[in-house]
Design a protein around this motif. Structure first.
Motif, mmCIF file in Angstrom:
data_model
loop_
_atom_site.group_PDB
_atom_site.id
_atom_site.type_symbol
_atom_site.label_atom_id
_atom_site.label_comp_id
_atom_site.label_asym_id
_atom_site.label_seq_id
_atom_site.Cartn_x
_atom_site.Cartn_y
_atom_site.Cartn_z
ATOM 1 N N SER A 39 20.779 -24.878 -58.139
ATOM 2 C CA SER A 39 19.732 -24.436 -59.068
ATOM 3 C C SER A 39 18.611 -25.465 -59.167
ATOM 4 O O SER A 39 17.433 -25.095 -59.300
ATOM 5 N N PHE A 40 18.956 -26.755 -59.094
ATOM 6 C CA PHE A 40 17.916 -27.782 -59.151
ATOM 7 C C PHE A 40 17.113 -27.795 -57.852
ATOM 8 O O PHE A 40 15.879 -27.910 -57.873
ATOM 9 N N LEU A 41 17.791 -27.675 -56.706
ATOM 10 C CA LEU A 41 17.071 -27.612 -55.440
ATOM 11 C C LEU A 41 16.172 -26.383 -55.388
ATOM 12 O O LEU A 41 15.060 -26.430 -54.842
ATOM 13 N N ASN A 42 16.632 -25.278 -55.967
ATOM 14 C CA ASN A 42 15.819 -24.072 -56.003
ATOM 15 C C ASN A 42 14.542 -24.299 -56.812
ATOM 16 O O ASN A 42 13.458 -23.835 -56.427
ATOM 17 N N PHE A 43 14.681 -25.012 -57.935
ATOM 18 C CA PHE A 43 13.485 -25.338 -58.715
ATOM 19 C C PHE A 43 12.537 -26.201 -57.894
ATOM 20 O O PHE A 43 11.315 -25.960 -57.871
ATOM 21 N N LEU A 44 13.073 -27.241 -57.227
ATOM 22 C CA LEU A 44 12.223 -28.133 -56.440
ATOM 23 C C LEU A 44 11.454 -27.366 -55.376
ATOM 24 O O LEU A 44 10.238 -27.525 -55.238
ATOM 25 N N VAL A 45 12.147 -26.524 -54.615
ATOM 26 C CA VAL A 45 11.498 -25.788 -53.539
ATOM 27 C C VAL A 45 10.477 -24.796 -54.102
ATOM 28 O O VAL A 45 9.353 -24.689 -53.591
ATOM 29 N N SER A 46 10.843 -24.085 -55.153
ATOM 30 C CA SER A 46 9.907 -23.138 -55.771
ATOM 31 C C SER A 46 8.670 -23.855 -56.292
ATOM 32 O O SER A 46 7.536 -23.366 -56.153
ATOM 33 N N TYR A 47 8.873 -25.026 -56.883
ATOM 34 C CA TYR A 47 7.754 -25.815 -57.424
ATOM 35 C C TYR A 47 6.834 -26.266 -56.290
ATOM 36 O O TYR A 47 5.602 -26.213 -56.404
ATOM 37 N N ILE A 48 7.419 -26.711 -55.168
ATOM 38 C CA ILE A 48 6.622 -27.224 -54.051
ATOM 39 C C ILE A 48 5.760 -26.128 -53.437
ATOM 40 O O ILE A 48 4.591 -26.361 -53.090
ATOM 41 N N ILE A 49 6.309 -24.924 -53.282
ATOM 42 C CA ILE A 49 5.550 -23.875 -52.593
ATOM 43 C C ILE A 49 4.478 -23.251 -53.484
ATOM 44 O O ILE A 49 3.600 -22.543 -52.987
ATOM 45 N N LEU A 71 25.056 -39.847 -56.833
ATOM 46 C CA LEU A 71 24.255 -38.768 -57.419
ATOM 47 C C LEU A 71 23.962 -37.648 -56.436
ATOM 48 O O LEU A 71 23.243 -36.701 -56.770
ATOM 49 N N VAL A 72 24.483 -37.760 -55.223
ATOM 50 C CA VAL A 72 24.178 -36.748 -54.208
ATOM 51 C C VAL A 72 24.588 -35.353 -54.668
ATOM 52 O O VAL A 72 23.814 -34.394 -54.582
ATOM 53 N N SER A 73 25.800 -35.224 -55.176
ATOM 54 C CA SER A 73 26.297 -33.892 -55.532
ATOM 55 C C SER A 73 25.540 -33.286 -56.702
ATOM 56 O O SER A 73 25.191 -32.098 -56.679
ATOM 57 N N THR A 74 25.256 -34.087 -57.728
ATOM 58 C CA THR A 74 24.577 -33.534 -58.899
ATOM 59 C C THR A 74 23.112 -33.206 -58.612
ATOM 60 O O THR A 74 22.579 -32.220 -59.106
ATOM 61 N N LEU A 75 22.450 -34.022 -57.774
ATOM 62 C CA LEU A 75 21.046 -33.746 -57.453
ATOM 63 C C LEU A 75 20.909 -32.674 -56.378
ATOM 64 O O LEU A 75 19.823 -32.115 -56.204
ATOM 65 N N SER A 76 21.991 -32.399 -55.664
ATOM 66 C CA SER A 76 21.966 -31.341 -54.647
ATOM 67 C C SER A 76 22.468 -30.021 -55.189
ATOM 68 O O SER A 76 22.726 -29.075 -54.415
ATOM 69 N N GLU A 77 22.607 -29.940 -56.487
ATOM 70 C CA GLU A 77 23.065 -28.708 -57.126
ATOM 71 C C GLU A 77 22.049 -27.583 -56.836
ATOM 72 O O GLU A 77 20.848 -27.768 -56.953
ATOM 73 N N MET A 82 18.682 -21.212 -48.403
ATOM 74 C CA MET A 82 18.157 -20.888 -49.735
ATOM 75 C C MET A 82 17.179 -19.720 -49.714
ATOM 76 O O MET A 82 16.334 -19.597 -48.817
ATOM 77 N N GLU A 83 17.295 -18.869 -50.716
ATOM 78 C CA GLU A 83 16.299 -17.842 -50.981
ATOM 79 C C GLU A 83 15.702 -18.085 -52.355
ATOM 80 O O GLU A 83 16.401 -18.517 -53.278
ATOM 81 N N VAL A 84 14.390 -17.866 -52.476
ATOM 82 C CA VAL A 84 13.708 -18.079 -53.748
ATOM 83 C C VAL A 84 13.147 -16.756 -54.249
ATOM 84 O O VAL A 84 12.800 -15.866 -53.460
ATOM 85 N N LYS A 85 13.041 -16.643 -55.565
ATOM 86 C CA LYS A 85 12.489 -15.437 -56.180
ATOM 87 C C LYS A 85 10.971 -15.521 -56.208
ATOM 88 O O LYS A 85 10.403 -16.536 -56.622
ATOM 89 N N ILE A 86 10.317 -14.461 -55.746
ATOM 90 C CA ILE A 86 8.867 -14.402 -55.792
ATOM 91 C C ILE A 86 8.428 -13.051 -56.330
ATOM 92 O O ILE A 86 9.176 -12.065 -56.277
ATOM 93 N N VAL A 87 7.205 -13.034 -56.851
ATOM 94 C CA VAL A 87 6.544 -11.788 -57.239
ATOM 95 C C VAL A 87 5.233 -11.736 -56.466
ATOM 96 O O VAL A 87 4.411 -12.650 -56.575
#
Length: 490
Positions: free
Chosen positions: A96-106, A88-94, A136-141
């Protein structure tokens, strides 16, 4: 039983949230490593599952992490348990999903940020996920009306709704890692605030320490932490600092995960010998880190001043003579009689290994000699019960107390770096240790600062022990050999 469980899988996408919750509630117990029917999460319902395919159930669980609170809670837990599988490494390291995780954490308002941090910790045990997170870069406002002054756009979910009214600022992309560091620092003392509504964020984020340890197991990750950056990631004109300096103090934190992860991050950082001077220099002195490619750096920042935070966990309540107290960093002078050493033996070993790595250059060894490191580790050696830690301390003492050639005959610092074997000869994670090998002829004084001889543990092996096994220090994180200590289950 397995057939009945498989019949529940389609209900993870049911329109009724209660149905989704019931299905997930029954499937969650099958996600741990020893669950009898865990294989249902690795099978495709439409065709034979290939390593590169994404099982539909995993796709559904990723989507459910954005669902209502109770459903997202169980979805995060399921993926945490399943993330130990290489399949599952490749599918969970996708990305867009990692971007959601990082955005959610911050996002400070994310209720399940601690679970998301645990999942990110497991995923970054993979080098591929580390590579994604580093760049990674994340979108912020940005807006003064939201916590922390910005809203992470991709954090929006059932357990973390968008602020109302929605910020009217301009949307932009910023590097994610500095925001993760700030979130980690902010989460350090959340448990001290008993009034939950007054907490600036809803998670302590201790598992981000493991994320940083995983990231610094790569050269790109070490370069990030060794590159001065604005102290405020949203203001490019803010004073610069080394990213590692933000987390260095947590080697004394009460949480074992946070302490151990930060210690591992420092250890991995120390595999970059060119950064040792910045690591040890006091914060009142600006210092730069030359890169391995250019060997020069034009960006200087206050020193990280790591030594007190490496020694404090190893220090006990010893009452040193006054002349020794003066040599010690201020934070280690006149410690109280109830001072206790780091109770976790794995963390103690990591800290001693960091000190060994810092002995790679003559400058590093001289700095350790002049700041009372010998006195601290000698006292720690007297009470150490773990043989491996004791032997590492003995090697450290050999390096600190051993005879050095005259400065006129010694290599200059840059030549010491160049004297290392080439990358093609040894992997980066072991090449520094070769620099610790040429000191077998060093002698150590076994007198303490009071003039008393120690005939037992303070005596260190000399030349007649040259056939001893070579010291090897392994990196910690995504590039290390063992997965067992890096994967979390819930």
């Amino acid at each position: 039983m397995e057939g009945q469980l498989k019949e529940l899988l389609p209900f993870l996408r049911d329109k009724n949230p209660q149905v989704r919750q019931i299905a997930l509630d029954n499937l969650l117990p099958q996600t741990p490593k020893d669950a009898p029917h865990r294989n249902i999460f690795f099978e495709s319902r439409s065709s034979a599952f290939k390593k590169t395919d994404e099982p539909p159930v995993i796709r559904d669980l990723k989507l459910l992490c954005r669902d209502q609170l109770a459903i997202a809670h169980d979805a995060f837990k399921a993926l945490i348990n399943l993330s130990d599988s290489p399949l599952l490494v490749s599918t969970l390291s996708e990305p867009s999903f990692l971007n959601f995780l990082v955005s959610y954490i911050i996002n400070p308002q994310s209720t399940l940020a601690d679970l998301a941090s645990m999942l990110l910790s497991n995923l970054t045990a993979s080098a591929s996920a580390c590579s994604v997170v580093i760049s990674m870069e994340v979108k912020i406002v940005t807006s003064a009306n939201v916590p922390n002054g910005f809203f992470a756009v991709d954090s929006r979910s059932g357990s973390c709704p968008a602020p109302v009214p929605y910020p009217q600022g301009e949307e932009r992309e910023v590097l994610a890692l500095p925001l993760l560091l700030d979130a980690f620092v902010q989460g350090a003392n959340m448990e001290d605030i008993s009034d939950l509504p007054k907490r600036p964020r809803k998670g302590s984020l201790n598992f981000l320490a493991s994320v940083f340890a995983n990231i610094t197991s790569s050269s790109a990750g070490r370069e990030f932490f060794a590159t001065p950056r604005p102290s405020n990631p949203l203001k490019s004109d803010a004073d610069v600092e080394y990213p590692l300096s933000k987390i260095i103090s947590f080697t004394e934190h009460r949480d074992t995960i946070r302490r151990g992860g930060v210690a591992s991050t420092i250890k991995n950082f120390a595999f970059n010998a060119r950064a040792h001077r910045a690591l040890l220099t006091p914060s009142i002195v600006p210092v730069s880190v030359p890169s391995e490619s250019s060997k020069v750096s034009t960006i200087a920042a206050p020193g990280i001043d790591a030594l007190p935070y490496l020694l404090l966990p190893l220090a006990g309540p010893e009452d040193f003579d006054f002349d020794v107290q003066e040599k010690l960093p201020e934070a280690l002078q006149f410690l109280p009689p109830d001072k206790i050493r780091e109770p976790d033996e794995a963390i103690r070993l990591i800290l001693v290994e960091v000190l060994l790595l810092l002995c790679h250059t003559r400058w590093g060894r001289d700095h350790l000699r002049g700041t009372g490191v010998y006195e601290i580790v000698r006292a720690a050696h007297e009470v150490e019960s773990v043989e491996k830690i004791s032997s590492h301390i003995e090697r450290l003492v050999q390096l600190i107390k051993g005879e050095e050639p005259p400065l006129s005959e010694a290599l200059n610092e840059e030549d010491e770096y160049d004297a290392l074997p080439e990358d093609g000869e040894l992997p980066p994670e072991t090449r520094l240790i070769q620099g610790l090998g040429g000191f077998g002829n060093m002698r150590i004084s076994n007198e303490d600062t009071s003039g008393n001889n120690h005939e037992n543990k303070e005596q260190v092996k000399e030349d007649d022990d040259n056939d001893e096994e070579e010291l090897v220090i392994e990196p910690l994180g995504a590039d290390s050999d063992s997965d067992d200590d890096r994967i979390v289950e819930v």
